[in-house]
Design a protein around this motif. Structure first.
Motif, PDB file in Angstrom:
ATOM      1  N   PHE A   1       0.809  -1.220   0.000  1.00 14.86           N
ATOM      2  CA  PHE A   1       0.000   0.000   0.000  1.00 14.86           C
ATOM      3  C   PHE A   1       0.844   1.272   0.000  1.00 14.86           C
ATOM      4  O   PHE A   1       0.662   2.142  -0.837  1.00 14.86           O
ATOM      5  CB  PHE A   1      -0.923   0.036   1.236  1.00 14.86           C
ATOM      6  N   VAL A   2       1.736   1.388   0.946  1.00 11.78           N
ATOM      7  CA  VAL A   2       2.417   2.655   1.182  1.00 11.78           C
ATOM      8  C   VAL A   2       3.427   2.972   0.082  1.00 11.78           C
ATOM      9  O   VAL A   2       3.398   4.055  -0.510  1.00 11.78           O
ATOM     10  CB  VAL A   2       3.093   2.646   2.577  1.00 11.78           C
ATOM     11  N   LEU A   3       4.340   2.051  -0.178  1.00 12.61           N
ATOM     12  CA  LEU A   3       5.406   2.341  -1.140  1.00 12.61           C
ATOM     13  C   LEU A   3       4.906   2.597  -2.563  1.00 12.61           C
ATOM     14  O   LEU A   3       5.376   3.545  -3.203  1.00 12.61           O
ATOM     15  CB  LEU A   3       6.445   1.224  -1.120  1.00 12.61           C
ATOM     16  N   PRO A   4       3.961   1.812  -3.111  1.00 10.46           N
ATOM     17  CA  PRO A   4       3.497   2.144  -4.469  1.00 10.46           C
ATOM     18  C   PRO A   4       2.866   3.531  -4.572  1.00 10.46           C
ATOM     19  O   PRO A   4       3.112   4.252  -5.539  1.00 10.46           O
ATOM     20  CB  PRO A   4       2.471   1.047  -4.773  1.00 10.46           C
ATOM     21  N   ALA A   5       2.074   3.904  -3.577  1.00 12.22           N
ATOM     22  CA  ALA A   5       1.453   5.235  -3.628  1.00 12.22           C
ATOM     23  C   ALA A   5       2.504   6.333  -3.498  1.00 12.22           C
ATOM     24  O   ALA A   5       2.427   7.360  -4.186  1.00 12.22           O
ATOM     25  CB  ALA A   5       0.410   5.360  -2.518  1.00 12.22           C
ATOM     26  N   MET A   6       3.486   6.126  -2.628  1.00 11.68           N
ATOM     27  CA  MET A   6       4.544   7.129  -2.484  1.00 11.68           C
ATOM     28  C   MET A   6       5.394   7.240  -3.747  1.00 11.68           C
ATOM     29  O   MET A   6       5.735   8.341  -4.183  1.00 11.68           O
ATOM     30  CB  MET A   6       5.419   6.802  -1.283  1.00 11.68           C
ATOM     31  N   PHE A   7       5.730   6.102  -4.344  1.00 10.58           N
ATOM     32  CA  PHE A   7       6.503   6.137  -5.587  1.00 10.58           C
ATOM     33  C   PHE A   7       5.710   6.791  -6.710  1.00 10.58           C
ATOM     34  O   PHE A   7       6.270   7.513  -7.538  1.00 10.58           O
ATOM     35  CB  PHE A   7       6.932   4.737  -6.002  1.00 10.58           C
ATOM     36  N   HIS A   8       4.400   6.544  -6.753  1.00 12.34           N
ATOM     37  CA  HIS A   8       3.558   7.175  -7.770  1.00 12.34           C
ATOM     38  C   HIS A   8       3.596   8.687  -7.615  1.00 12.34           C
ATOM     39  O   HIS A   8       3.713   9.415  -8.604  1.00 12.34           O
ATOM     40  CB  HIS A   8       2.122   6.647  -7.654  1.00 12.34           C
TER      41      HIS A   8
ATOM     42  N   LEU B   1       6.013  10.454  -6.189  1.00  9.85           N
ATOM     43  CA  LEU B   1       7.356  10.947  -6.488  1.00  9.85           C
ATOM     44  C   LEU B   1       7.642  10.979  -7.986  1.00  9.85           C
ATOM     45  O   LEU B   1       8.233  11.931  -8.493  1.00  9.85           O
ATOM     46  CB  LEU B   1       8.401  10.083  -5.782  1.00  9.85           C
ATOM     47  N   VAL B   2       7.226   9.961  -8.701  1.00  2.79           N
ATOM     48  CA  VAL B   2       7.536   9.871 -10.128  1.00  2.79           C
ATOM     49  C   VAL B   2       6.699  10.849 -10.946  1.00  2.79           C
ATOM     50  O   VAL B   2       7.199  11.506 -11.859  1.00  2.79           O
ATOM     51  CB  VAL B   2       7.352   8.420 -10.629  1.00  2.79           C
ATOM     52  N   PHE B   3       5.419  10.969 -10.611  1.00  2.00           N
ATOM     53  CA  PHE B   3       4.520  11.793 -11.419  1.00  2.00           C
ATOM     54  C   PHE B   3       4.086  13.072 -10.709  1.00  2.00           C
ATOM     55  O   PHE B   3       3.011  13.605 -10.995  1.00  2.00           O
ATOM     56  CB  PHE B   3       3.274  10.975 -11.791  1.00  2.00           C
ATOM     57  N   LYS B   4       4.898  13.600  -9.813  1.00  2.00           N
ATOM     58  CA  LYS B   4       4.476  14.753  -8.997  1.00  2.00           C
ATOM     59  C   LYS B   4       4.155  15.986  -9.832  1.00  2.00           C
ATOM     60  O   LYS B   4       3.280  16.770  -9.480  1.00  2.00           O
ATOM     61  CB  LYS B   4       5.519  15.064  -7.938  1.00  2.00           C
ATOM     62  N   ASP B   5       4.821  16.166 -10.951  1.00  2.00           N
ATOM     63  CA  ASP B   5       4.560  17.353 -11.778  1.00  2.00           C
ATOM     64  C   ASP B   5       3.305  17.198 -12.638  1.00  2.00           C
ATOM     65  O   ASP B   5       2.748  18.186 -13.089  1.00  2.00           O
ATOM     66  CB  ASP B   5       5.758  17.636 -12.685  1.00  2.00           C
TER      67      ASP B   5
END
Length: 107
Positions: free
Chosen positions: A57-64, A66-70
């Motif tokens: 749960f936590v890591l995939p949402a955080m990576f999403h 971080l990668v697509f923040k803009d």
């Protein structure tokens, strides 16, 4: 869950080939550990509630984020944040429950 373990062992011992006998040996070893280690279910519950919840749960949402923040809108950021918070709540409550079960006096 065992597929990455199989692949690592096959790369190491069978030269990147599918190896049926090695998979059978690994299943046998894991089964013996589960049968012979006392209170293995409690330990497995602790690992599942703490580590696996964070990984799923936590890591995939955080990576999403971080990668697509803009490129993300506020709705997506809120939903990712809700997933992270939900994951942390479930991980903490599951870890607490597992630890209380492990540390509880047995009659």
């Amino acid at each position: 869950m065992m597929n990455p373990v199989y692949e690592v062992f096959e790369r190491r011992f069978c030269g990147y080939r599918y190896c049926l006998w090695l998979r059978w040996v690994l299943v046998l070893v894991v089964s013996l550990v589960a049968l012979l280690v006392p209170n293995f279910a409690d330990f497995l519950s602790l690992v599942g509630s703490s580590i696996c919840v964070v990984l799923s749960f936590v890591l995939p949402a955080m990576f999403h984020c971080l990668v697509f923040k803009d490129e993300l809108g506020w709705k997506c950021l809120v939903s990712d944040g809700a997933i992270v918070v939900f994951g942390f709540v479930i991980a903490v409550s599951g870890t607490w429950s597992s630890l209380s079960e492990i540390l509880a006096p047995k009659a």
